[in-house]
Design a protein around this motif. Structure first.
Motif, PDB file in Angstrom:
ATOM      1  N   LEU A 147       0.839  -1.203   0.000  1.00  0.00           N
ATOM      2  CA  LEU A 147       0.000   0.000   0.000  1.00  0.00           C
ATOM      3  C   LEU A 147       0.869   1.246   0.000  1.00  0.00           C
ATOM      4  CD1 LEU A 147      -2.627   1.570   0.212  1.00  0.00           C
ATOM      5  CD2 LEU A 147      -2.667   1.087   2.668  1.00  0.00           C
ATOM      6  N   TYR A 148       1.908   1.243   0.821  1.00  0.00           N
ATOM      7  CA  TYR A 148       2.800   2.403   0.849  1.00  0.00           C
ATOM      8  C   TYR A 148       3.489   2.595  -0.502  1.00  0.00           C
ATOM      9  CZ  TYR A 148       6.852   5.294   1.429  1.00  0.00           C
ATOM     10  OH  TYR A 148       7.787   6.270   1.237  1.00  0.00           O
ATOM     11  N   GLN A 149       3.966   1.501  -1.098  1.00  0.00           N
ATOM     12  CA  GLN A 149       4.648   1.615  -2.388  1.00  0.00           C
ATOM     13  C   GLN A 149       3.715   2.164  -3.456  1.00  0.00           C
ATOM     14  OE1 GLN A 149       6.580  -2.102  -3.399  1.00  0.00           O
ATOM     15  NE2 GLN A 149       8.337  -1.629  -2.102  1.00  0.00           N
ATOM     16  N   SER A 150       2.455   1.754  -3.423  1.00  0.00           N
ATOM     17  CA  SER A 150       1.481   2.275  -4.377  1.00  0.00           C
ATOM     18  C   SER A 150       1.284   3.772  -4.180  1.00  0.00           C
ATOM     19  CB  SER A 150       0.146   1.542  -4.210  1.00  0.00           C
ATOM     20  OG  SER A 150      -0.859   2.122  -5.013  1.00  0.00           O
ATOM     21  N   MET A 151       1.192   4.198  -2.926  1.00  0.00           N
ATOM     22  CA  MET A 151       1.061   5.636  -2.644  1.00  0.00           C
ATOM     23  C   MET A 151       2.288   6.390  -3.134  1.00  0.00           C
ATOM     24  SD  MET A 151      -0.489   5.350   1.223  1.00  0.00           S
ATOM     25  CE  MET A 151      -0.151   7.080   1.590  1.00  0.00           C
ATOM     26  N   SER A 152       3.465   5.828  -2.881  1.00  0.00           N
ATOM     27  CA  SER A 152       4.703   6.485  -3.282  1.00  0.00           C
ATOM     28  C   SER A 152       4.803   6.612  -4.795  1.00  0.00           C
ATOM     29  CB  SER A 152       5.900   5.694  -2.741  1.00  0.00           C
ATOM     30  OG  SER A 152       7.121   6.293  -3.104  1.00  0.00           O
ATOM     31  N   GLU A 153       4.447   5.523  -5.513  1.00  0.00           N
ATOM     32  CA  GLU A 153       4.509   5.551  -6.974  1.00  0.00           C
ATOM     33  C   GLU A 153       3.551   6.586  -7.557  1.00  0.00           C
ATOM     34  OE1 GLU A 153       3.678   1.549  -8.037  1.00  0.00           O
ATOM     35  OE2 GLU A 153       5.616   0.784  -7.340  1.00  0.00           O
ATOM     36  N   ASN A 154       2.424   6.789  -6.878  1.00  0.00           N
ATOM     37  CA  ASN A 154       1.429   7.761  -7.349  1.00  0.00           C
ATOM     38  C   ASN A 154       1.614   9.141  -6.722  1.00  0.00           C
ATOM     39  OD1 ASN A 154      -0.646   6.254  -9.128  1.00  0.00           O
ATOM     40  ND2 ASN A 154      -0.338   4.878  -7.397  1.00  0.00           N
ATOM     41  N   LYS A 155       2.754   9.311  -6.003  1.00  0.00           N
ATOM     42  CA  LYS A 155       3.115  10.591  -5.387  1.00  0.00           C
ATOM     43  C   LYS A 155       2.008  11.101  -4.454  1.00  0.00           C
ATOM     44  CE  LYS A 155       6.261  11.943  -9.096  1.00  0.00           C
ATOM     45  NZ  LYS A 155       6.657  12.979 -10.068  1.00  0.00           N
ATOM     46  N   ILE A 156       1.451  10.154  -3.677  1.00  0.00           N
ATOM     47  CA  ILE A 156       0.420  10.511  -2.700  1.00  0.00           C
ATOM     48  C   ILE A 156       1.084  10.589  -1.326  1.00  0.00           C
ATOM     49  CG2 ILE A 156      -1.705   9.773  -1.557  1.00  0.00           C
ATOM     50  CD1 ILE A 156      -2.412   8.298  -4.164  1.00  0.00           C
ATOM     51  N   LYS A 157       0.963  11.744  -0.686  1.00  0.00           N
ATOM     52  CA  LYS A 157       1.537  11.945   0.641  1.00  0.00           C
ATOM     53  C   LYS A 157       0.408  12.111   1.627  1.00  0.00           C
ATOM     54  CE  LYS A 157       5.151  12.652   3.337  1.00  0.00           C
ATOM     55  NZ  LYS A 157       6.209  11.654   3.512  1.00  0.00           N
ATOM     56  N   ASP A 158       0.341  11.194   2.613  1.00  0.00           N
ATOM     57  CA  ASP A 158      -0.690  11.246   3.644  1.00  0.00           C
ATOM     58  C   ASP A 158       0.003  10.954   4.973  1.00  0.00           C
ATOM     59  OD1 ASP A 158      -2.766  10.676   5.458  1.00  0.00           O
ATOM     60  OD2 ASP A 158      -4.116  10.116   3.829  1.00  0.00           O
ATOM     61  N   THR A 168       1.336  -0.050  12.684  1.00  0.00           N
ATOM     62  CA  THR A 168       0.749  -1.383  12.550  1.00  0.00           C
ATOM     63  C   THR A 168       1.784  -2.419  12.147  1.00  0.00           C
ATOM     64  OG1 THR A 168      -1.334  -0.358  11.858  1.00  0.00           O
ATOM     65  CG2 THR A 168      -1.074  -2.712  11.425  1.00  0.00           C
ATOM     66  N   CYS A 169       2.683  -2.050  11.269  1.00  0.00           N
ATOM     67  CA  CYS A 169       3.646  -3.005  10.696  1.00  0.00           C
ATOM     68  C   CYS A 169       4.655  -3.444  11.762  1.00  0.00           C
ATOM     69  CB  CYS A 169       4.359  -2.360   9.514  1.00  0.00           C
ATOM     70  SG  CYS A 169       5.476  -3.492   8.647  1.00  0.00           S
ATOM     71  N   GLN A 170       4.769  -4.750  11.986  1.00  0.00           N
ATOM     72  CA  GLN A 170       5.667  -5.278  13.012  1.00  0.00           C
ATOM     73  C   GLN A 170       6.716  -6.243  12.461  1.00  0.00           C
ATOM     74  OE1 GLN A 170       5.497  -4.148  16.173  1.00  0.00           O
ATOM     75  NE2 GLN A 170       3.846  -2.799  15.456  1.00  0.00           N
ATOM     76  N   THR A 171       6.571  -6.674  11.243  1.00  0.00           N
ATOM     77  CA  THR A 171       7.424  -7.725  10.691  1.00  0.00           C
ATOM     78  C   THR A 171       8.669  -7.146  10.028  1.00  0.00           C
ATOM     79  OG1 THR A 171       5.453  -9.054  10.262  1.00  0.00           O
ATOM     80  CG2 THR A 171       7.469  -9.721   9.146  1.00  0.00           C
ATOM     81  N   GLU A 172       9.811  -7.710  10.368  1.00  0.00           N
ATOM     82  CA  GLU A 172      11.032  -7.359   9.653  1.00  0.00           C
ATOM     83  C   GLU A 172      11.151  -8.238   8.405  1.00  0.00           C
ATOM     84  OE1 GLU A 172      12.728  -4.877  10.264  1.00  0.00           O
ATOM     85  OE2 GLU A 172      12.210  -4.354  12.310  1.00  0.00           O
ATOM     86  N   PRO A 173      11.690  -7.732   7.296  1.00  0.00           N
ATOM     87  CA  PRO A 173      12.310  -6.414   7.141  1.00  0.00           C
ATOM     88  C   PRO A 173      11.336  -5.315   6.701  1.00  0.00           C
ATOM     89  CG  PRO A 173      12.678  -7.668   5.175  1.00  0.00           C
ATOM     90  CD  PRO A 173      11.890  -8.571   6.105  1.00  0.00           C
ATOM     91  N   TYR A 174      10.032  -5.635   6.655  1.00  0.00           N
ATOM     92  CA  TYR A 174       9.058  -4.657   6.174  1.00  0.00           C
ATOM     93  C   TYR A 174       9.058  -3.404   7.057  1.00  0.00           C
ATOM     94  CZ  TYR A 174       7.316  -8.879   3.848  1.00  0.00           C
ATOM     95  OH  TYR A 174       7.214 -10.036   3.116  1.00  0.00           O
ATOM     96  N   ARG A 175       9.109  -3.604   8.370  1.00  0.00           N
ATOM     97  CA  ARG A 175       9.059  -2.448   9.275  1.00  0.00           C
ATOM     98  C   ARG A 175      10.292  -1.560   9.092  1.00  0.00           C
ATOM     99  NH1 ARG A 175       6.633  -0.212  13.515  1.00  0.00           N
ATOM    100  NH2 ARG A 175       7.931   0.883  15.020  1.00  0.00           N
ATOM    101  N   SER A 176      11.464  -2.165   8.991  1.00  0.00           N
ATOM    102  CA  SER A 176      12.688  -1.371   8.820  1.00  0.00           C
ATOM    103  C   SER A 176      12.641  -0.579   7.518  1.00  0.00           C
ATOM    104  CB  SER A 176      13.915  -2.286   8.839  1.00  0.00           C
ATOM    105  OG  SER A 176      14.071  -2.871  10.107  1.00  0.00           O
ATOM    106  N   LEU A 178       9.918   0.452   5.899  1.00  0.00           N
ATOM    107  CA  LEU A 178       8.968   1.546   6.059  1.00  0.00           C
ATOM    108  C   LEU A 178       9.566   2.672   6.906  1.00  0.00           C
ATOM    109  CD1 LEU A 178       5.453  -0.065   6.662  1.00  0.00           C
ATOM    110  CD2 LEU A 178       6.067   1.576   4.882  1.00  0.00           C
ATOM    111  N   THR A 179      10.270   2.291   7.963  1.00  0.00           N
ATOM    112  CA  THR A 179      10.880   3.296   8.834  1.00  0.00           C
ATOM    113  C   THR A 179      11.857   4.165   8.065  1.00  0.00           C
ATOM    114  OG1 THR A 179      10.656   1.834  10.760  1.00  0.00           O
ATOM    115  CG2 THR A 179      12.229   3.652  10.937  1.00  0.00           C
ATOM    116  N   ARG A 180      12.695   3.520   7.248  1.00  0.00           N
ATOM    117  CA  ARG A 180      13.670   4.283   6.456  1.00  0.00           C
ATOM    118  C   ARG A 180      12.973   5.208   5.479  1.00  0.00           C
ATOM    119  NH1 ARG A 180      16.080  -0.716   5.779  1.00  0.00           N
ATOM    120  NH2 ARG A 180      15.512  -0.713   3.559  1.00  0.00           N
ATOM    121  N   MET A 181      11.934   4.705   4.816  1.00  0.00           N
ATOM    122  CA  MET A 181      11.267   5.485   3.786  1.00  0.00           C
ATOM    123  C   MET A 181      10.449   6.639   4.369  1.00  0.00           C
ATOM    124  SD  MET A 181      12.386   4.156   1.094  1.00  0.00           S
ATOM    125  CE  MET A 181      11.382   5.050  -0.098  1.00  0.00           C
TER     126      MET A 181
END
Length: 329
Positions: A147-158, A168-176, A178-181
């Motif tokens: 979902l985040y990648q789709s927002m990023s590709e469409n230049k949607i900032k929320d 919500t995201c707790q699983t590595e490496p997904y959380r790391s 997302l944190t970086r991005m």
């Protein structure tokens, strides 16, 4: 009415034939796999891995019709229930390494969302709600990342939605990831961000940002037709949001200051909101924002932090959502 009845009957027949085809395919695949395992004395783990793969392929094909909202809305109830019944399979988080499992999960998420929202296009907040309602664990967190990648590709900032994703995201490496991005860039202030007023006085972008809750920065130039075409929408946007605490700053990358000043007068921009970026080809400010084309819009908070380095343009309806969300923070 009879024609509609015929079409419904044809769909029922087609779906049943489709299901029989899928069932026959996987039965043949698993039958061959079992005989191959026995012939070559292979482990049960070998059999299980390939069974998982064939099952994911079948689910991906079963769910593949979902992107067509018109077709999905007309699916008979028994088939909709069958699709819904596949949900428990997506507790098999160890299968996330399979592209087919990933694709099937995304298709099921889309179907569940469409069904829940009367087969209308979903907002990103509705998508997040569907993911949290129906999915758990690593599979949920994979879908959050998509979902985040789709927002990023469409230049949607929320900003609020991004915070919800990270919470919500707790699983590595997904959380790391997302944190970086989602980490806010450092403050935009540097010695290189000095601007010039029409009176040739230096001013810093951070000092400008400090004067309002939000600053909507417009990078433009006198010779840029698309930039100028956005100006009427920008003035309308300013009239709507200025009283709410959003200031509008127009930063010209003109090499010719005289051309900039002439365009400012033609467009009716005020001196207090219009500034020149000196030496734009080598400016630290243009390099910081990787400014390669204009028009370009950036949203800053009061501290000069970048909230959105690729904000929607004034004529884009999405800009209202971005500004409203930022003002809620």
């Amino acid at each position: 009415m009879p024609d509609f009845t015929v079409k419904v009957a044809q769909m029922e027949t087609g779906l049943k034939a489709r299901e029989e085809q899928f069932k026959g395919e996987i039965q043949a695949q698993l039958g061959y796999l079992r005989s191959y395992q026995q012939k070559h004395q292979l482990s049960d783990e070998f059999y299980k891995r390939w069974k998982d793969y064939f099952t994911c392929c079948m689910l991906e094909k079963k769910l593949f019709l979902i992107p067509n909202q018109t077709v999905t809305a007309k699916l008979p109830l028994w088939y909709q229930d069958e699709l819904h019944a596949t949900l428990p399979y997506f507790q098999n988080h160890h299968l996330l390494y399979l592209r087919e499992y990933q694709n099937a999960a995304r298709l099921l998420q889309l179907y569940l969302g469409l069904r829940q929202h009367n087969y209308q296009p979903l907002t990103n907040n509705q998508k997040l709600s569907v993911i949290n309602q129906f999915f758990t664990g690593p599979t949920r967190d994979f879908l959050l990342l998509m979902l985040y990648q789709s927002m990023s590709e469409n230049k949607i900032k929320d900003i609020k939605l991004e915070a919800d994703l990270l919470a919500t995201c707790q699983t590595e490496p997904y959380r790391s990831y997302l944190t970086r991005m989602l980490q806010k860039p450092t403050q935009v202030l540097s010695a290189a961000d000095a601007l010039l007023t029409q009176r040739n006085q230096p001013v810093r972008l951070q000092a400008l940002a400090a004067g309002s809750r939000l600053t909507y920065v417009d990078f433009w130039a006198s010779w840029c037709a698309p930039c100028r075409a956005e100006m009427p929408a920008s003035k309308n946007l300013k009239a709507e949001y200025e009283a709410k605490g959003v200031q509008f700053v127009y930063l010209s990358v003109d090499e010719n200051p005289a051309a900039w000043e002439r365009a400012v007068k033609q467009l009716g921009l005020s001196e207090k909101e219009s500034f020149l970026v000196p030496n734009p080809a080598t400016s630290g400010l243009t390099k910081q924002f990787n400014l390669k084309e204009i028009p370009r819009y950036v949203l800053l908070d009061r501290q000069g932090n970048v909230l959105d380095a690729n904000a929607p343009r004034p004529s884009d309806p999405k800009v209202h959502q971005v500004l409203d969300r930022a003002l809620e923070e």
